[in-house]
Design a protein around this motif. Structure first.
Motif, mmCIF file in Angstrom:
data_model
loop_
_atom_site.group_PDB
_atom_site.id
_atom_site.type_symbol
_atom_site.label_atom_id
_atom_site.label_comp_id
_atom_site.label_asym_id
_atom_site.label_seq_id
_atom_site.Cartn_x
_atom_site.Cartn_y
_atom_site.Cartn_z
ATOM 1 N N ARG A 1 -1.038 1.419 -11.536
ATOM 2 C CA ARG A 1 -2.311 1.093 -12.169
ATOM 3 C C ARG A 1 -2.374 1.667 -13.585
ATOM 4 N NH1 ARG A 1 -5.796 1.391 -7.157
ATOM 5 N NH2 ARG A 1 -5.555 3.625 -7.346
ATOM 6 N N ASP B 1 4.017 3.902 -7.482
ATOM 7 C CA ASP B 1 2.998 4.020 -6.444
ATOM 8 C C ASP B 1 1.693 3.457 -6.991
ATOM 9 O OD1 ASP B 1 1.792 6.048 -8.034
ATOM 10 O OD2 ASP B 1 3.009 7.592 -7.054
ATOM 11 N N LEU B 2 0.639 3.511 -6.193
ATOM 12 C CA LEU B 2 -0.625 2.911 -6.613
ATOM 13 C C LEU B 2 -1.144 3.509 -7.916
ATOM 14 C CD1 LEU B 2 -2.471 2.707 -3.166
ATOM 15 C CD2 LEU B 2 -1.543 0.815 -4.502
ATOM 16 N N GLU C 1 -8.431 -4.012 -7.746
ATOM 17 C CA GLU C 1 -8.546 -4.208 -6.303
ATOM 18 C C GLU C 1 -7.352 -4.972 -5.711
ATOM 19 O OE1 GLU C 1 -10.159 -7.510 -8.598
ATOM 20 O OE2 GLU C 1 -10.697 -5.373 -8.559
ATOM 21 N N PRO D 1 -4.013 -2.412 -4.241
ATOM 22 C CA PRO D 1 -4.123 -1.839 -2.888
ATOM 23 C C PRO D 1 -3.997 -2.887 -1.792
ATOM 24 C CG PRO D 1 -5.830 -0.960 -4.323
ATOM 25 C CD PRO D 1 -5.188 -2.077 -5.063
ATOM 26 N N ARG D 2 -4.415 -4.122 -2.092
ATOM 27 C CA ARG D 2 -4.306 -5.196 -1.105
ATOM 28 C C ARG D 2 -2.837 -5.475 -0.748
ATOM 29 N NH1 ARG D 2 -5.781 -11.386 -2.734
ATOM 30 N NH2 ARG D 2 -4.666 -12.414 -1.028
ATOM 31 N N ALA E 1 -1.814 -3.006 1.885
ATOM 32 C CA ALA E 1 -2.525 -3.231 3.146
ATOM 33 C C ALA E 1 -1.934 -4.399 3.929
ATOM 34 C CB ALA E 1 -4.003 -3.484 2.864
#
Length: 465
Positions: A67, A62-63, A83, A86-87, A90
């Motif tokens: 990360r 997951d995010l 950044e 997350p893009r 989206a």
């Protein structure tokens, strides 16, 4: 002109990564199709590598975990920074279609591999690689295309494989023995008992193992393995000594273990591990297996195993027996027709003239071939195995054509194919097609060489010194 962009689809790459973040369950299927190196964008390569590593550790992707993993491995910047991840989520509203996108990415990666391969190949050709080495590189690339994993990958790669066809068509056929035994093929040498097949095969094996001419024909030096299932060991040893076959590796039926049986796939596997380019001589087919040679199913297994040896880029010379009959006629060869059907090149051997004499003539003539035809007469001593070249009508024509090339060169005329054909038709009293066929045969036998200044330019012929 701007450089041509490499095949890629960055949107599909991001869609795959976003789908994994939305639905971890698709990662397993995607990993069966893709590896990190398949991604064109370096950020996506790093990110997919991190996802695969987390999955291997049974950690949800997951995010947060992604990360943290990238940061702990000091690769977050290489993955596009905090950044970028997350893009990915989206941009992808659903995980549907992720496997389809993965296959698309793999196909594009394969196309990039092909482009890089052929660019390197062109450079290698300019560096002086011979045709045999080029064909070896091409075969490795074919194997890589085959191993891309899925039927969709292979089918999608077919357009780029068209380049292989052009490359193979332009390359000369490599010969283990020029004009007689093509390299990397199954050559069947059938003949009646007592015609001298074992002697002939032994002289060929000796020549190839030393890279020496065989009856004036060039050979390509390679390891040679003689698998003898039939001849008594003392007879084979005396014959080998008579022809000086010291560089040939002999695997005799008296050895422990004995040579592999051709109807046993597991034992044949040993032969597929021999060095690429090796020559394997099998003397003879009838005694190299325990099956019924008249049973098409059993012979299909045997010849299938022989093809496995060939597909490992090993040249195979398979000795076989004739029935009473004329080579080429139905029923001329022993056993099922599957045997002949499974061979790439059949060079039938027959004794010419009266049987029972110590010295005579034998003839080798191609019966079935995917390569150039062979018609060769040999003077043969059936007691000592001494072999010498005898003239055939075709040999006489080649001599005359060599005289044509020599005449044109001596008179300062261009030895182009057009000039040689024009004069050759008159001198030999044959048609254009016959002269062209003789030019190819003479080139294969090393009688002369052909060259072109550019790809579609005229061919020039020079006699081999």
């Amino acid at each position: 002109m701007p450089p041509v962009a490499a095949p890629q689809n960055l949107e599909a790459e991001r869609a795959v990564l976003g789908a994994v973040l939305l639905e971890n369950r698709v990662l397993g299927e995607i990993r069966e199709v893709l590896s990190p190196s398949d991604f064109y964008d370096s950020r996506n390569r790093v990110t997919f590598g991190a996802m695969s590593a987390l999955s291997t550790l049974d950690i949800p992707v997951d995010l947060v975990t992604l990360r943290d993993h990238l940061r702990s491995n000091k690769s977050l910047t290489a993955a596009g920074g905090p950044e970028y991840i997350p893009r990915l989520v989206a941009e992808v509203p659903t995980a549907e279609g992720a496997v389809h996108y993965a296959k698309m990415i793999r196909d594009l990666a394969g196309q990039r591999e092909d482009i890089e391969f052929f660019s390197n190949l062109a450079a290698e050709r300019g560096n002086g690689l011979d045709d045999g080495e080029l064909l070896s590189l091409l075969q490795e690339q074919v194997d890589r295309v085959r191993n891309r994993g899925t039927a969709e990958d292979i089918i999608a790669a077919l357009p780029s494989m068209g380049a292989f066809i052009e490359r193979y068509a332009e390359a000369d056929i490599p010969w283990a023995v020029a004009g007689v035994i093509p390299e990397g093929a199954i050559t069947l040498l059938p003949g009646p008992g007592g015609a001298g097949k074992s002697w002939v095969a032994l002289t060929i094996a000796t020549a190839v193992s030393g890279g020496l001419p065989w009856l004036g024909r060039p050979t390509r030096k390679n390891p040679v393995y003689l698998l003898d299932y039939e001849n008594p060991a003392p007879i084979l040893a005396r014959r080998a000594r008579a022809v000086g076959a010291r560089g040939v590796v002999v695997w005799h039926s008296s050895h422990n273990p004995p040579p592999p049986r051709l109807d046993d796939a597991r034992s044949v596997e040993i032969l597929t591990k021999l060095p690429a380019g090796s020559l394997v001589v099998i003397d003879n087919l009838r005694t190299a297996h325990q099956g019924d040679e008249n049973d098409s199913r059993q012979m299909a297994i045997v010849m299938g195993n022989v093809r496995r040896i060939r597909d490992a880029r090993i040249t195979t010379l398979l000795l076989h027996h004739n029935r009473r009959g004329v080579p080429g006629e139905p029923g001329a060869y022993r056993g099922s027709s599957v045997i002949v059907d499974g061979a790439d090149h059949v060079v039938a051997m027959e004794r010419v003239g009266e049987a029972g004499t110590e010295v005579g003539t034998i003839r080798l003539k191609s019966d079935k071939t995917r390569y150039g035809t062979c018609d060769l007469a040999l003077g043969f001593n059936f007691r000592t195995g001494e072999i010498s070249k005898a003239q055939t009508p075709e040999d006489e024509q080649l001599d005359e054509l060599a005289g044509v090339i020599e005449y044109l060169a001596a008179n300062n005329q261009s030895c182009t194919q057009k000039e040689v054909v024009a004069l050759g038709k008159d001198e030999l009293d044959v048609g254009r097609a016959a002269v062209l066929a003789l030019l190819r045969k003479g080139e294969n036998r090393g009688r002369w060489q052909a060259s072109q200044e550019f790809r579609r330019g005229p061919k020039y012929y020079t006699l081999t010194p």
